[in-house]
Scaffold this active site. Structure first.
Site, PDB file in Angstrom:
ATOM      1  CE  LYS A 273      14.785 -24.849   2.474  1.00 42.10           C
ATOM      2  NZ  LYS A 273      14.226 -23.712   1.720  1.00 42.10           N
ATOM      3  CG  ASP A 278       8.749 -24.459   2.164  1.00 43.31           C
ATOM      4  OD1 ASP A 278       8.003 -24.165   3.116  1.00 43.31           O
ATOM      5  OD2 ASP A 278       9.442 -23.626   1.547  1.00 43.31           O
ATOM      6  CE  LYS A 285       6.858 -22.619  -0.409  1.00 42.91           C
ATOM      7  NZ  LYS A 285       7.470 -21.343  -0.829  1.00 42.91           N
ATOM      8  CG  ASP A 296      12.399 -26.238   0.280  1.00 44.13           C
ATOM      9  OD1 ASP A 296      13.303 -25.701  -0.393  1.00 44.13           O
ATOM     10  OD2 ASP A 296      11.778 -25.653   1.183  1.00 44.13           O
ATOM     11  CG  ASP A 355       7.198 -19.850   2.190  1.00 42.75           C
ATOM     12  OD1 ASP A 355       7.751 -20.970   2.309  1.00 42.75           O
ATOM     13  OD2 ASP A 355       6.709 -19.435   1.128  1.00 42.75           O
ATOM     14  CD  GLU A 357      11.296 -23.192   4.496  1.00 39.82           C
ATOM     15  OE1 GLU A 357      10.697 -22.129   4.261  1.00 39.82           O
ATOM     16  OE2 GLU A 357      11.803 -23.886   3.594  1.00 39.82           O
ATOM     17  NE  ARG A 359      15.458 -16.694   4.714  1.00 38.72           N
ATOM     18  CZ  ARG A 359      15.201 -15.699   3.870  1.00 38.72           C
ATOM     19  NH1 ARG A 359      15.347 -14.444   4.278  1.00 38.72           N
ATOM     20  NH2 ARG A 359      14.806 -15.936   2.648  1.00 38.72           N
TER      21      ARG A 359
HETATM   22  N1  BES Z   1      11.831 -23.319  -0.597  1.00 39.50           N
HETATM   23  C1  BES Z   1      11.492 -21.983  -0.866  1.00 39.50           C
HETATM   24  C2  BES Z   1      12.246 -21.403  -2.054  1.00 39.50           C
HETATM   25  C3  BES Z   1      11.953 -22.020  -3.385  1.00 39.50           C
HETATM   26  C4  BES Z   1      10.939 -21.501  -4.187  1.00 39.50           C
HETATM   27  C5  BES Z   1      12.717 -23.049  -3.861  1.00 39.50           C
HETATM   28  C6  BES Z   1      10.708 -22.062  -5.424  1.00 39.50           C
HETATM   29  C7  BES Z   1      12.476 -23.603  -5.105  1.00 39.50           C
HETATM   30  C8  BES Z   1      11.468 -23.112  -5.884  1.00 39.50           C
HETATM   31  C9  BES Z   1      11.802 -21.110   0.348  1.00 39.50           C
HETATM   32  O1  BES Z   1      11.670 -21.729   1.581  1.00 39.50           O
HETATM   33  C10 BES Z   1      10.818 -20.001   0.320  1.00 39.50           C
HETATM   34  O2  BES Z   1       9.667 -20.251   0.497  1.00 39.50           O
HETATM   35  N2  BES Z   1      11.309 -18.813   0.100  1.00 39.50           N
HETATM   36  C11 BES Z   1      10.483 -17.664   0.065  1.00 39.50           C
HETATM   37  C12 BES Z   1      11.164 -16.612   0.879  1.00 39.50           C
HETATM   38  C13 BES Z   1      10.299 -15.437   1.173  1.00 39.50           C
HETATM   39  C14 BES Z   1       9.231 -15.784   2.173  1.00 39.50           C
HETATM   40  C15 BES Z   1      11.206 -14.374   1.711  1.00 39.50           C
HETATM   41  C16 BES Z   1      10.337 -17.220  -1.376  1.00 39.50           C
HETATM   42  O3  BES Z   1      11.266 -17.378  -2.155  1.00 39.50           O
HETATM   43  O4  BES Z   1       9.265 -16.749  -1.743  1.00 39.50           O
HETATM   44 ZN    ZN Z   2      11.870 -23.740   1.611  1.00 41.11          ZN
HETATM   45 MN    MN Z   3       9.685 -21.630   2.336  1.00 39.86          MN
END
Ligand code: BES
Ligand code: ZN
Ligand code: MN
Length: 509
Positions: A273, A278, A285, A296, A355, A357, A359
């Protein structure tokens, strides 16, 4: 300049600093005894006088030497209980040693490592090689954007120019160190990429860096720009990049080793990825901590770091790497929550939250790599979910695997490399939870935040074809650290390079 490390049976030119091993309860190693004798008992006297140093793992005591000594200073390096010493312990000692050498202002060091009969699993050569590896890994800095030397920044201080490791097993130590040295180069490449700010590292510049760095090493490179992605049908990946002025890219890499390992049909594929920043997109966020989201692309960094390592050590394996690069931004062009988008697989996806994204980018890369190369197995790495960090913190990488043999190999490589993996559940319930009412799939599960790392894996599982062995490594916690460790100054860690390089070396070459 980074420290130059060499292995030799006999010390060459003079050095200012001698380092000798001391074990628990101040048991001296044979070289410590020799050095003590040659220096009027300075070591035994110091150990009697002071009580703080006990030879614990990573403890260091710096002594000044008598006038006629060959050295300006002697460092006692504690290795702890010799019977319990392992490779990671040696790396910790090596990392701490680097900082002590910097503090002392050492320029050239002789590190004496003697085989000790108390060791069971660890040879003297391995002790030498892994101590050197720790020294090397800690000797990392990222100061290209500093206009002048920062005096308070310990990582900016000059390391010693040279460290000669003096061991009776010089050939064996050198043989063990060579692949570690290649791993360190891959780890540093990955760390550099993670630490790079997102105004400098975006999909297009990332693709160029990959090409410039890996092509000269003999890695085949194919770069897909947005037009090509469109033509191929990377619809989910493109949707993620739509909100950004910087278009998405994908890069396919191939390292073709010179021999086929027995019983392995097709190359091994690694998918990363690479979301270069992000913001969350329209589901923006919260602002606090958003600056961390340059990490990310840690999965992509690990994949390209791994390719570099394999090329440097001329692995005999056949390896594909693919990274999906995009920037997730809110704008009038951005994809929206509730959009239904297509994907390369043909499956439609209801976007529940922009968010989620990573996947989407991974889904298309997974489909592409399977349909193009029929790999014998696929492993993806992604900073995929905050939920993974909630579960395992910075210490363990949650690993979802659909094949017990593959897990066995990963677990062995984890033990060997010290990069910690923890097996997480793939379950039909999580997979089912990702089915949509109006499309084929939805990007969030019905359980919301609960089991977030598991439902993300369940989503990816929908894109694994023909029951192919597959592992998903959620490196959200391990790609990035808030405080330094013995072998890594914060923040980018380069996690994933070492465990996967070891897995390939131990089981697929
Ligand atoms: N890149 C983030 C996950 C992340 C969070 C990585 C903190 C490193 C540190 C990912 O794209 C994300 O935003 N995930 C969301 C998913 C949710 C919307 C289902 C999350 O973890 O809140
Ligand atoms: Zn992300
Ligand atoms: Mn995200």
């Amino acid at each position: 300049m980074p420290v130059t490390i060499s292995f030799t049976a006999k010390a060459g030119t003079a050095a200012d600093t001698a380092i000798v091993a001391v074990y628990s309860d101040n048991r001296l190693s044979p070289s410590a005894e020799d050095l003590d004798r040659d220096n009027d008992g300075v070591i035994t006297r110091a150990l009697k006088a002071g009580k703080a140093f006990k030879g614990k793992k990573g403890q260091i005591l710096t002594l000044s030497t008598p006038k006629d000594s060959d050295y300006q200073r002697i460092m006692l390096l504690g290795y702890g209980d010799a019977a319990k010493l392992d490779r990671q312990g040696c790396e910790t000692c090596g990392g701490k040693l680097l900082l002590a050498l910097r503090t002392a202002g050492a320029e050239k060091a002789h590190l004496y490592i003697n085989h000790d009969s108390a060791f069971e699993d660890l040879s003297g050569a391995a002790m030498a090689a892994h101590t050197a590896m720790g020294l090397k890994l800690r000797d990392y800095s990222f100061d290209k954007y500093k206009s002048k030397d920062d005096e308070d920044d310990e990582s900016g201080n000059d390391a010693p120019e040279q460290c000669e490791v003096i061991t009776a097993h010089e050939d064996e130590a050198q043989r063990l160190f060579a692949p570690l040295d290649a791993e360190a180069a891959g780890v540093f490449f990955a760390r550099d990429l993670v630490n790079e700010p997102p105004n400098m590292l975006y999909p297009e510049s990332f693709a160029k860096i990959i090409r410039d760095e890996l092509k000269p090493l003999g890695v085949e490179i194919e770069i897909f720009d947005e037009k090509k992605l469109q033509k191929l049908g990377f619809e989910a990946h493109i949707a993620v990049g739509m909100g950004s002025a910087r278009p998405p890219y994908a890069v396919v890499m191939r390292w073709k080793g010179d021999k086929k390992a027995a019983g392995i049909k097709g190359p091994l594929a690694f998918v990363g990825k690479g979301v270069t920043f992000d913001t969350g997109g329209v589901n923006l966020k919260p602002s606090g901590g958003m600056e961390d989201m340059k990490l990310d692309m840690g999965g992509a960094a690990a994949v390209v770091g791994l390719m570099k390592t394999l090329a440097l050590r001329k692995s005999s394996a056949d390896i594909i790497g693919i990274v999906g690069l995009a920037e997730n931004m809110p704008s009038h062009m951005a994809y929206r929550p509730s959009d239904v988008i297509g994907s390369l697989s043909g499956k439609t996806i209801e976007v529940m939250n922009t968010d989620a994204e990573g996947r989407l980018v991974l889904a298309d890369c997974l489909t592409y790599v399977q349909r193009t190369f029929s790999p014998s197995l696929v492993i993806d790495l992604a900073t995929l979910t905050g939920a993974m960090m909630v579960a395992l913190g910075y210490e363990y990488c949650g690993t979802f695997v659909n094949d017990n043999d593959l897990w066995t190999h990963m677990e062995a490589a984890s033990k060997d490399s010290g990069e910690k993996l923890w097996r997480m559940p793939l379950d039909a319930v999580f997979k089912k939870d990702m089915e949509s009412k109006i499309g084929d799939l939805r990007s969030l599960g019905g359980m919301g935040r609960y089991a977030g790392a598991c439902t993300a894996a369940g989503f990816l599982e929908h894109f694994i074809e023909d029951g192919r062995p597959w592992a998903h490594m959620d490196i959200a916690g391990t790609a990035w650290i808030k405080s330094d460790t013995a072998t890594c100054p914060k923040p980018g860690t380069g996690f994933g390079v070492r465990v996967l390089d070891r897995m390939i070396a131990l089981h697929y070459e």
